[in-house]
Scaffold this motif. Structure first.
Motif, PDB file in Angstrom:
ATOM      1  N   HIS A   1      -4.504 -34.137   0.547  1.00 25.00           N
ATOM      2  CA  HIS A   1      -4.967 -33.421   1.557  1.00 25.00           C
ATOM      3  C   HIS A   1      -3.702 -33.355   2.750  1.00 25.00           C
ATOM      4  O   HIS A   1      -3.410 -32.529   3.109  1.00 25.00           O
ATOM      5  CB  HIS A   1      -6.242 -33.852   2.363  1.00 25.00           C
TER       6      HIS A   1
ATOM      7  N   LEU B   1      -4.704 -40.948   2.018  1.00 24.74           N
ATOM      8  CA  LEU B   1      -5.633 -39.843   2.318  1.00 24.74           C
ATOM      9  C   LEU B   1      -4.936 -39.278   3.621  1.00 24.74           C
ATOM     10  O   LEU B   1      -3.972 -39.960   4.380  1.00 24.74           O
ATOM     11  CB  LEU B   1      -6.749 -40.378   2.266  1.00 24.74           C
ATOM     12  N   HIS B   2      -5.756 -38.343   3.992  1.00 26.55           N
ATOM     13  CA  HIS B   2      -5.408 -37.479   5.106  1.00 26.55           C
ATOM     14  C   HIS B   2      -5.455 -38.320   6.682  1.00 26.55           C
ATOM     15  O   HIS B   2      -6.248 -39.317   6.347  1.00 26.55           O
ATOM     16  CB  HIS B   2      -5.854 -36.377   5.522  1.00 26.55           C
ATOM     17  N   GLU B   3      -4.859 -38.007   7.712  1.00 29.88           N
ATOM     18  CA  GLU B   3      -4.988 -38.694   8.828  1.00 29.88           C
ATOM     19  C   GLU B   3      -4.479 -40.077   8.800  1.00 29.88           C
ATOM     20  O   GLU B   3      -5.286 -40.807   9.836  1.00 29.88           O
ATOM     21  CB  GLU B   3      -6.328 -38.404   9.448  1.00 29.88           C
TER      22      GLU B   3
ATOM     23  N   ALA C   1      -8.901 -42.450   4.465  1.00 26.68           N
ATOM     24  CA  ALA C   1      -8.635 -41.368   5.147  1.00 26.68           C
ATOM     25  C   ALA C   1      -8.642 -41.830   6.930  1.00 26.68           C
ATOM     26  O   ALA C   1      -9.763 -42.811   6.923  1.00 26.68           O
ATOM     27  CB  ALA C   1      -9.656 -40.204   4.938  1.00 26.68           C
TER      28      ALA C   1
ATOM     29  N   ALA D   1     -11.426 -46.441   5.148  1.00 25.41           N
ATOM     30  CA  ALA D   1     -11.251 -45.215   5.889  1.00 25.41           C
ATOM     31  C   ALA D   1     -11.507 -45.572   7.286  1.00 25.41           C
ATOM     32  O   ALA D   1     -12.508 -46.337   7.548  1.00 25.41           O
ATOM     33  CB  ALA D   1     -12.275 -43.852   5.371  1.00 25.41           C
TER      34      ALA D   1
ATOM     35  N   GLN E   1     -12.272 -45.549  -3.710  1.00 24.23           N
ATOM     36  CA  GLN E   1     -12.325 -45.616  -2.295  1.00 24.23           C
ATOM     37  C   GLN E   1     -13.438 -46.510  -1.862  1.00 24.23           C
ATOM     38  O   GLN E   1     -13.767 -46.603  -0.570  1.00 24.23           O
ATOM     39  CB  GLN E   1     -12.117 -44.357  -1.710  1.00 24.23           C
TER      40      GLN E   1
END
Length: 296
Positions: free
Chosen positions: A179, A198-200, A225, A243, A279
């Motif tokens: 992503h 993952l993103h961010e 994430a 996350a 995850q």
């Protein structure tokens, strides 16, 4: 078969650093897979036929195709496609390790992402792959002391892909940046081979400190994430960061951390979480109960 080895261990790290260590990749085979799917796509999706023809079917190899794809994506008034394409082609042609690294990244995405069944798709559409590839080019400019160009491509990747990687950072091969939106990497960060992100995710500093001030992420790590890893902390081999976690201290190898601030909550679900992309956070108490239940 081509080797992706291109850097030595980074100064400031007490341990050996795995950055694109010698691991042969059959770039020609990856390219054959790209061409095969491109022909199928051109035949079944007429609206994409010109795109596929320009990027893949009229090209002789992965390096040329990558130069075309990035020049189309990154072109603007500052530097047109006609100016970008020969510049990118020359960099890729003169530095085959970048192409070999891209092939390993493509292979990693196909192996780890259940939504991807062909290396064509990341080459055409996945901004995580395209952002990492742009970083590799900016990193080469940085190594060649062409810092203005390195910063230029960093800014382009930030604007176009929403990914901001300092060109001096050290990033290995076999990277899956899923992503990708809002992924940030600081100047002295190190990411070893075979890491999934993952993103961010942020690999940042803690203030105005100088020197080695950003994280080291070892091979096999999975970063969930929104994870924020701050300072010169080390994420041990095969670890997992949950996350939304904020990591301020070293993470032991093959452990799972979560929370704000992050604490160890158990072991990793596998030897290399980056490869299986699991995850889930399974704390040690739950793992023990499951193990006892399976043995009874």
């Amino acid at each position: 078969m081509e080797s992706t080895q291109h850097t030595q261990a980074k100064a400031g790290s007490a341990k050996h650093v795995r950055i694109c260590e010698s691991r042969d990749i059959d770039v020609a085979e990856i390219w054959r897979e790209v061409v095969e799917r491109a022909r199928l796509t051109a035949g079944t999706e007429p609206g994409l036929s010109k795109l596929v023809e320009d990027i893949v079917l009229s090209r002789s190899g992965l390096g040329e195709a990558l130069a075309v794809r990035l020049s189309r994506k990154l072109a603007r008034e500052d530097m047109t496609r006609e100016e970008l394409h020969p510049l990118l082609f020359d960099v890729l042609n003169e530095n085959p390790w970048i192409v070999a690294s891209a092939a390993r990244d493509l292979q990693a995405i196909v192996e780890r992402d259940p939504a991807c069944d062909s290396p064509l798709h990341p080459l055409l559409f996945f901004k995580g792959f395209l952002a990492i590839s742009t970083y590799r080019i900016s990193h080469q400019f940085w190594r060649a002391r062409r810092c203005a160009l390195a910063y230029y491509f960093q800014s382009l990747a930030s604007e176009v892909f929403g990914v901001d990687i300092h060109p001096a950072a050290e990033i290995g091969c076999g990277i899956m940046l899923d992503h990708a939106t809002s992924f940030v990497v600081g100047e002295t960060a190190i990411i070893e081979d075979d890491v999934s992100i993952l993103h961010e995710v942020t690999l940042g500093g803690t203030g105005k400190a100088t020197g080695n001030r950003h994280p080291i992420v070892r091979s096999g790590v999975l970063l969930g994430a929104g994870a924020k890893i701050l300072g010169r902390v080390e994420i041990g081999e095969g670890a997992k960061v949950g996350a939304g976690s904020v990591v301020l201290n070293d993470v032991p190898p093959h452990s799972t951390v979560a929370g704000v601030p992050a604490v160890v909550v158990g072991l990793s679900s596998s030897f290399s979480p980056a490869l299986d992309m699991d995850q889930r956070l399974v704390c040690e108490a739950v793992r023990r109960r499951e193990s006892e239940a399976s043995q009874s």
